[in-house]
Design a protein around this motif. Structure first.
Motif, PDB file in Angstrom:
ATOM      1  N   GLY A 246       0.815  -1.209   0.000  1.00  0.00           N
ATOM      2  CA  GLY A 246       0.000   0.000   0.000  1.00  0.00           C
ATOM      3  C   GLY A 246       0.844   1.253   0.000  1.00  0.00           C
ATOM      4  O   GLY A 246       0.516   2.249   0.650  1.00  0.00           O
ATOM      5  N   ALA A 247       1.948   1.227  -0.751  1.00  0.00           N
ATOM      6  CA  ALA A 247       2.952   2.297  -0.677  1.00  0.00           C
ATOM      7  C   ALA A 247       2.589   3.537  -1.479  1.00  0.00           C
ATOM      8  O   ALA A 247       3.283   4.551  -1.380  1.00  0.00           O
ATOM      9  CB  ALA A 247       4.299   1.757  -1.165  1.00  0.00           C
ATOM     10  N   ASN A 248       1.520   3.498  -2.249  1.00  0.00           N
ATOM     11  CA  ASN A 248       1.225   4.625  -3.136  1.00  0.00           C
ATOM     12  C   ASN A 248       0.356   5.702  -2.498  1.00  0.00           C
ATOM     13  O   ASN A 248       0.143   6.756  -3.088  1.00  0.00           O
ATOM     14  CB  ASN A 248       0.548   4.141  -4.423  1.00  0.00           C
ATOM     15  CG  ASN A 248      -0.760   3.437  -4.154  1.00  0.00           C
ATOM     16  OD1 ASN A 248      -0.749   2.267  -3.753  1.00  0.00           O
ATOM     17  ND2 ASN A 248      -1.877   4.098  -4.363  1.00  0.00           N
TER      18      ASN A 248
ATOM     19  N   GLY B  77       1.403   4.356   3.882  1.00  0.00           N
ATOM     20  CA  GLY B  77       2.424   3.669   3.100  1.00  0.00           C
ATOM     21  C   GLY B  77       3.268   4.630   2.292  1.00  0.00           C
ATOM     22  O   GLY B  77       4.492   4.471   2.178  1.00  0.00           O
ATOM     23  N   TYR B  78       2.629   5.650   1.743  1.00  0.00           N
ATOM     24  CA  TYR B  78       3.344   6.672   0.973  1.00  0.00           C
ATOM     25  C   TYR B  78       4.331   7.419   1.863  1.00  0.00           C
ATOM     26  O   TYR B  78       5.505   7.603   1.501  1.00  0.00           O
ATOM     27  CB  TYR B  78       2.337   7.641   0.362  1.00  0.00           C
ATOM     28  CG  TYR B  78       2.952   8.798  -0.393  1.00  0.00           C
ATOM     29  CD1 TYR B  78       3.213   8.713  -1.757  1.00  0.00           C
ATOM     30  CD2 TYR B  78       3.263   9.996   0.264  1.00  0.00           C
ATOM     31  CE1 TYR B  78       3.766   9.775  -2.454  1.00  0.00           C
ATOM     32  CE2 TYR B  78       3.820  11.061  -0.421  1.00  0.00           C
ATOM     33  CZ  TYR B  78       4.074  10.953  -1.776  1.00  0.00           C
ATOM     34  OH  TYR B  78       4.622  12.006  -2.464  1.00  0.00           O
ATOM     35  N   GLU B  79       3.871   7.837   3.038  1.00  0.00           N
ATOM     36  CA  GLU B  79       4.731   8.606   3.943  1.00  0.00           C
ATOM     37  C   GLU B  79       5.878   7.748   4.468  1.00  0.00           C
ATOM     38  O   GLU B  79       7.012   8.225   4.601  1.00  0.00           O
ATOM     39  CB  GLU B  79       3.914   9.168   5.098  1.00  0.00           C
ATOM     40  CG  GLU B  79       2.856  10.185   4.687  1.00  0.00           C
ATOM     41  CD  GLU B  79       3.443  11.439   4.044  1.00  0.00           C
ATOM     42  OE1 GLU B  79       4.636  11.734   4.261  1.00  0.00           O
ATOM     43  OE2 GLU B  79       2.706  12.130   3.322  1.00  0.00           O
TER      44      GLU B  79
ATOM     45  N   VAL C 249      10.830  -1.221  -2.052  1.00  0.00           N
ATOM     46  CA  VAL C 249       9.967  -1.895  -3.015  1.00  0.00           C
ATOM     47  C   VAL C 249       8.533  -1.506  -2.681  1.00  0.00           C
ATOM     48  O   VAL C 249       8.013  -1.849  -1.614  1.00  0.00           O
ATOM     49  CB  VAL C 249      10.137  -3.417  -2.963  1.00  0.00           C
ATOM     50  CG1 VAL C 249       9.206  -4.094  -3.969  1.00  0.00           C
ATOM     51  CG2 VAL C 249      11.581  -3.807  -3.227  1.00  0.00           C
ATOM     52  N   MET C 250       7.913  -0.769  -3.578  1.00  0.00           N
ATOM     53  CA  MET C 250       6.557  -0.293  -3.372  1.00  0.00           C
ATOM     54  C   MET C 250       5.571  -1.334  -3.910  1.00  0.00           C
ATOM     55  O   MET C 250       5.394  -1.475  -5.121  1.00  0.00           O
ATOM     56  CB  MET C 250       6.366   1.053  -4.073  1.00  0.00           C
ATOM     57  CG  MET C 250       7.322   2.135  -3.599  1.00  0.00           C
ATOM     58  SD  MET C 250       7.213   3.676  -4.572  1.00  0.00           S
ATOM     59  CE  MET C 250       5.548   4.230  -4.186  1.00  0.00           C
ATOM     60  N   ALA C 251       4.961  -2.073  -3.001  1.00  0.00           N
ATOM     61  CA  ALA C 251       4.011  -3.121  -3.383  1.00  0.00           C
ATOM     62  C   ALA C 251       2.630  -2.493  -3.497  1.00  0.00           C
ATOM     63  O   ALA C 251       1.998  -2.158  -2.490  1.00  0.00           O
ATOM     64  CB  ALA C 251       4.012  -4.233  -2.339  1.00  0.00           C
TER      65      ALA C 251
ATOM     66  N   ALA D 229       3.036   7.807  -7.550  1.00  0.00           N
ATOM     67  CA  ALA D 229       3.508   8.098  -6.197  1.00  0.00           C
ATOM     68  C   ALA D 229       5.032   8.144  -6.154  1.00  0.00           C
ATOM     69  O   ALA D 229       5.625   9.015  -5.502  1.00  0.00           O
ATOM     70  CB  ALA D 229       2.982   7.043  -5.224  1.00  0.00           C
ATOM     71  N   ALA D 230       5.673   7.214  -6.835  1.00  0.00           N
ATOM     72  CA  ALA D 230       7.137   7.183  -6.864  1.00  0.00           C
ATOM     73  C   ALA D 230       7.694   8.453  -7.491  1.00  0.00           C
ATOM     74  O   ALA D 230       8.699   9.019  -7.012  1.00  0.00           O
ATOM     75  CB  ALA D 230       7.625   5.954  -7.628  1.00  0.00           C
TER      76      ALA D 230
END
Length: 310
Positions: free
Chosen positions: A21-23, A27-29, A42-44, A54-55
Motif C-alpha cells: 500500500g505504498a502509493n 504507506g506513501y509517507e 519496493v513499493m508493493a 507516487a514514486a
C-alpha cells in the motif's frame, strides 16, 4: 521515546524495505521516509500506474534512496505469489517488510479467492506475503523485521472461527475489527515462532491512531453515501493527525533499536489518536495464544502457504 521524530531514523543505505500500500496514505509517507534514509524501497501496490505516480512524486521531494514499483494485489493470492517470486529472483535479502495496506469498513465483498475482503486483504494477504518472503527476510545480513499495521479498532473484533468469513452475519465495522485483531494475533504468534527458531528476525505490531487518509473514504464511496462521506471529512479534520504523523509508529517499529520483538507501537497522545510513538498494550483477546495458534492453522489452510522456520 515519547518525543521520537523521523529525523532520528538511522541511515539505511544498502537495506531493502518492502511496503504494501505504498502509493498512498501511511504507506506513501513511510516509503518517503525510508527512501530519504537511503534505503531501497519496493513499493508493493495494487495499481502499477498509481504506484509509479507516487514514486514520481516522492522522487521530486527527496534525493536519496531507490524506489521500485511492483504489482501486489493482496486480494488475489496469485498476485501475492507472483510478487514474492519476483523478489526472490532479484533480491539478495529483505531487511524490513511493512504489512501496511488495508481496507476499512466496506460493504461485504469477496477477494479473488473467495475470502471476506477485509479479512482477506488485511490479514490473509499479508499472512501469505510474509510466508513467501520469509527466506528473503532471513537471508538479510543482520537483524530484519516484519511490521504489521493494526488498529485500535482491534478492540471491537472477535475471532468467531465458526463464521470467520462473516457469511452468516456481516457488519462492516465488526469485520474490520476482526481483521485488525487478526493482525495482532498474527504478529505476536509470528514473534513467538521466530524466537523459538532462533532467527535474527523480529515481528512487531503498530497502529497509527487516527490518521487522516483516504482509507476512511472508501467505505462511504462504495456505499454511494454522500452523508457518510461528509461525516468522515469532518471527523478527519477535527480528530485526525496527518498521514505523515500517522506513519511514525510504523517507522519506529521498523527501525528503533529499542524494539526487541513482539511490541505494539502507537501514538502517545490523547486517546492514542495522535502523537509521537510509544510502546502500548493491546487488549486481552489479541494475546489469546490458543486463538493465535488456531488462526495460524486456518490461515495456512486457506492460503496454502506454510512457513518454514528451519
Amino acid at each position: 521515546m515519547s518525543r521520537w521524530i523521523v529525523e532520528e531514523m538511522s541511515p539505511m543505505e544498502g537495506e531493502t524495505v518492502v511496503v504494501t500500500g505504498a502509493n498512498s496514505g501511511l504507506g506513501y509517507e513511510a516509503t518517503k521516509a525510508f527512501a530519504d534514509a537511503d534505503a531501497t524501497v519496493v513499493m508493493a501496490c495494487r495499481s502499477e500506474e498509481r504506484g509509479e505516480e507516487a514514486a514520481t512524486d516522492i522522487r521530486r521531494e527527496i534525493r536519496g534512496g531507490n524506489l521500485e514499483v511492483r504489482v501486489c494485489d493482496l486480494a488475489d493470492l496469485d498476485s501475492v505469489a507472483t510478487f514474492a517470486e519476483g523478489l526472490r529472483e532479484e533480491a539478495d535479502g529483505i531487511d524490513v517488510l511493512c504489512n501496511n495496506a488495508g481496507v476499512m469498513a466496506i460493504p461485504r465483498q469477496e477477494t479473488a479467492d473467495g475470502f471476506e475482503k477485509q479479512l482477506g486483504v488485511n490479514h490473509l494477504g499479508h499472512f501469505a506475503l510474509t510466508g513467501h518472503l520469509l527466506p528473503e527476510l532471513r537471508a538479510s545480513e543482520g537483524e530484519s523485521r516484519v511490521v504489521t499495521q493494526s488498529s485500535q479498532a482491534h478492540t471491537a473484533g472477535e475471532m468467531d472461527f465458526s463464521d470467520l468469513q462473516s457469511e452468516r452475519e456481516y457488519g462492516k465495522w465488526s469485520a474490520y475489527g476482526r481483521s485488525k485483531l487478526a493482525n495482532l494475533l498474527f504478529a505476536y504468534e509470528l514473534q513467538r515462532r521466530l524466537a523459538e527458531s532462533g532467527a535474527d528476525l523480529k515481528s512487531v505490531a503498530c497502529h497509527p491512531g487516527y490518521a487522516a487518509t483516504d482509507l476512511q473514504f472508501r467505505g462511504p464511496r462504495e456505499m454511494e453515501s454522500n452523508v457518510r462521506l461528509n461525516v468522515m471529512k469532518v471527523a478527519n479534520k477535527l480528530f485526525g493527525q496527518s498521514a505523515e504523523r500517522g506513519a511514525l509508529p510504523m517507522l519506529y517499529a521498523a527501525t528503533s533499536d529499542a524494539v526487541t520483538g513482539g511490541e505494539y507501537v502507537g501514538p502517545s497522545g490523547f486517546m492514542r489518536m495522535r502523537g509521537s510513538p510509544e510502546f502500548q498494550e493491546s487488549n486481552a483477546a489479541s494475546k489469546n495464544e490458543a486463538d493465535a495458534e488456531q488462526l495460524w492453522t486456518v490461515s495456512e489452510e486457506l492460503t496454502g502457504v506454510e512457513y518454514d522456520f528451519e
